[in-house]
Design an enzyme around this catalytic site. Structure first.
Site, short mmCIF file in Angstrom:
data_model
loop_
_atom_site.label_atom_id
_atom_site.label_comp_id
_atom_site.label_asym_id
_atom_site.label_seq_id
_atom_site.Cartn_x
_atom_site.Cartn_y
_atom_site.Cartn_z
CG HIS A 1 -20.62 21.82 31.00
ND1 HIS A 1 -21.76 22.17 29.99
CD2 HIS A 1 -19.91 23.08 31.41
CE1 HIS A 1 -21.57 23.69 29.85
NE2 HIS A 1 -20.56 24.07 30.61
NE ARG B 1 -22.54 27.15 26.84
CZ ARG B 1 -21.90 27.37 27.95
NH1 ARG B 1 -20.65 26.65 28.28
NH2 ARG B 1 -22.30 28.23 28.67
CD GLU C 1 -23.18 20.05 27.87
OE1 GLU C 1 -22.28 19.69 27.26
OE2 GLU C 1 -23.33 20.84 28.97
C1 GLV Z 1 -20.00 27.05 31.83
O1 GLV Z 1 -20.12 26.62 30.70
C2 GLV Z 1 -20.03 28.66 31.59
O2 GLV Z 1 -20.39 29.08 30.35
O3 GLV Z 1 -19.94 29.17 32.85
#
Ligand code: GLV
Length: 327
Positions: free
Chosen positions: A286, A239, A268
């Site tokens: 991401h 994250r 982000e």
């Molecule tokens: C993506 O970042 C998730 O947490 O599934």
């Protein structure tokens, strides 16, 4: 009358059609990004929502929307949820574990390979027409096979990366986690536990797979970057906020570590401007769980959580316990 739900992010049309059989659905197939106050306003009148991490669910959102009974995250991470506040408000929280584990571990490895072997940097060089001859040192990177990977966060995805590293690439695996794995799991992943400091000093490649919380904020900052080997690489698929991106950009520019691969960013979709100007970083938006099959499974699981909660009073992958709600 069907219950009203808000699907706050674009999802597969057939999953949406399945939801429409059970619910009066407001969708966001246009993919609008909402401020917190817009999200709070959009939620008004809906008893459930399917969302992604961009939309927070905290005491303020819940107080403005006392009719909400369940929020289903289409993600395994749920740092956009204040789960204790949701429990107090009697709102069920769900996420999408398991369905994305192997796909995300694949991507962690892809980003590690791209980072260590300087794939983005060399591709930009080629596209810019700068490739004139072969040189022995052209984009010479760091070895992956046989090297030491340090994994911080040894949940399901971390274990998937450890298996790939140990069994596929003959790497030595060291890890740091809040709790140690069982001896059986350590043996299966061929992984040895270390303190964070020892791991940072030892690893050739550091992989971050730890969930975001106040406790894990800036797990990697200037002090930790200074402990890493100057030849080391850092990969963050966890994250934004786990890494101090400003400190990382400085370390990369000053070549205090060799390179980084980042799929997630503080704040982000904005990216720290200094990261955009250093060459030795691979940046992706991401997408670690982004295969068609896995994104479909995530959308379906989030949808099924809503459907089973309103039809049977229980969800498939709940994060908290609240009084059930049968139709
Ligand atoms: C993506 O970042 C998730 O947490 O599934």
């Amino acid at each position: 009358m069907k219950p009203k739900i808000l699907v706050a992010c674009p999802i597969f049309e057939d999953v949406l059609a399945g939801l429409r059989e059970h619910f009066d659905v407001t969708d966001n197939q246009a993919g609008e990004s909402w401020s917190k106050s817009e999200w709070m306003a959009r939620l008004s009148g809906h008893v459930g929502a399917l969302t992604v991490g961009a939309n927070p669910v905290d005491a303020q959102v819940l107080a403005a929307n006392p009719q909400v009974r369940i929020v289903a995250n289409m993600a395994v991470g749920y740092n956009n949820f204040d789960v204790p506040a949701m429990t107090v408000a009697g709102v069920l929280a769900t996420n999408t574990p398991d369905v994305l584990t192997e796909t995300t571990a694949d991507f962690g490895f892809a980003l590690l390979m791209a980072t260590a072997r300087r794939m983005a940097e060399s591709e930009h060089y080629l596209r810019a027409g700068l490739w004139k001859n072969w040189r022995y040192d052209m984009f010479a990177g760091a070895e992956v096979h046989g090297s030491t990977i340090g994994i911080i966060g040894m949940g399901r995805i971390g274990q998937g990366i450890a298996r790939r590293a140990a069994h596929g690439f003959g790497m030595k695996v060291i890890y740091h986690n809040r709790s140690r794995l069982s001896p059986d799991l350590e043996a299966e992943c061929k992984a040895s536990y270390m303190s964070k400091e020892a791991l940072l000093k030892t690893a050739d490649h550091v992989m971050l797979v730890v969930p975001y919380s106040a406790e894990s904020h800036h797990t990697i900052g200037a002090a930790e970057l200074a402990m890493m080997k100057p030849t080391a690489t850092l990969v963050n698929i966890a994250r934004g906020g786990i890494v101090d991106d400003a400190a990382l950009a400085t370390a990369l520019r000053e070549q205090r570590i060799a390179a980084a691969g980042l799929d997630v960013f503080e704040g982000e979709p904005a990216v720290h401007p200094d990261l955009l100007t250093v060459p030795n970083v691979v940046l992706t938006p991401h997408i670690a769980s982004a295969t068609v099959k896995t994104r479909r499974a995530m959308a379906q699981l989030a949808a099924d959580n809503l459907i089973t909660y309103f039809s049977r009073g229980q969800a498939l992958t709940p994060l908290n316990t609240v009084p059930g709600r049968a139709a």
